[in-house]
Each structure stands twice: as structure tokens, then as C-alpha cells.
Design a protein around this motif. Structure first.
Motif, mmCIF file in Angstrom:
data_model
loop_
_atom_site.group_PDB
_atom_site.id
_atom_site.type_symbol
_atom_site.label_atom_id
_atom_site.label_comp_id
_atom_site.label_asym_id
_atom_site.label_seq_id
_atom_site.Cartn_x
_atom_site.Cartn_y
_atom_site.Cartn_z
ATOM 1 N N ARG A 134 1.337 6.456 -7.094
ATOM 2 C CA ARG A 134 0.202 7.303 -7.495
ATOM 3 C C ARG A 134 0.517 8.773 -7.309
ATOM 4 O O ARG A 134 0.181 9.620 -8.139
ATOM 5 N N LYS A 135 1.183 9.094 -6.188
ATOM 6 C CA LYS A 135 1.545 10.496 -5.933
ATOM 7 C C LYS A 135 2.534 11.001 -6.978
ATOM 8 O O LYS A 135 2.434 12.135 -7.430
ATOM 9 N N ASN A 146 0.825 -1.214 0.000
ATOM 10 C CA ASN A 146 0.000 0.000 0.000
ATOM 11 C C ASN A 146 0.855 1.259 0.000
ATOM 12 O O ASN A 146 0.529 2.235 -0.681
ATOM 13 N N LYS A 172 0.780 4.031 -2.990
ATOM 14 C CA LYS A 172 0.494 5.440 -2.716
ATOM 15 C C LYS A 172 1.608 6.332 -3.267
ATOM 16 O O LYS A 172 1.350 7.381 -3.834
#
Length: 66
Positions: A61-62, A54, A58
Motif C-alpha cells: 500500500r505504501k 499485514n 502495508k
């Protein structure tokens, strides 16, 4: 470093990325082997894998948003 027509620069962020990746892979190796090599993972290994996955997702994606 130049290889053929390609130039690769090795900077401090590259070094820290490699160190972090090495530590994460080492941690995952020890966490998954902790149960004695059982084919069924224990709760700790499942939760730690999910946390790491996870966090990486994240981060990716950022980075894609920038």
C-alpha cells in the motif's frame, strides 16, 4: 542481462528483495510445519502468518501511494 528485446538489471535492492523473500518463505515453512503437520494450525503459526501478511500489505500500500 538481456533476453530478447527485454533488459533486466539485477541491482542490490533486487538481491535484498530476493533474500528477504527467501527468508520469509523459509520462516513460514518452518512455522507451519512446527505443529507436526496437523491440519489445525496452532496459535503461533496463525499469529505469525497474520503479522507477515499485514506487513507485506502495508508495504504494498505504501509503495502504491508513491
Amino acid at each position: 542481462m538481456k533476453i530478447g528485446n527485454l533488459y533486466f538489471s539485477f541491482t542490490n535492492p533486487s538481491l535484498f528483495m530476493l533474500l528477504t523473500l527467501s527468508l520469509v518463505l523459509l520462516l513460514l515453512h518452518f512455522v507451519t510445519k512446527r505443529g507436526g503437520g496437523n491440519s489445525v494450525p496452532n496459535v503461533f503459526s496463525l499469529s505469525s502468518k497474520n503479522i507477515v501478511i499485514n506487513k507485506v500489505l502495508k508495504f504494498v500500500r505504501k509503495q502504491r501511494e508513491l
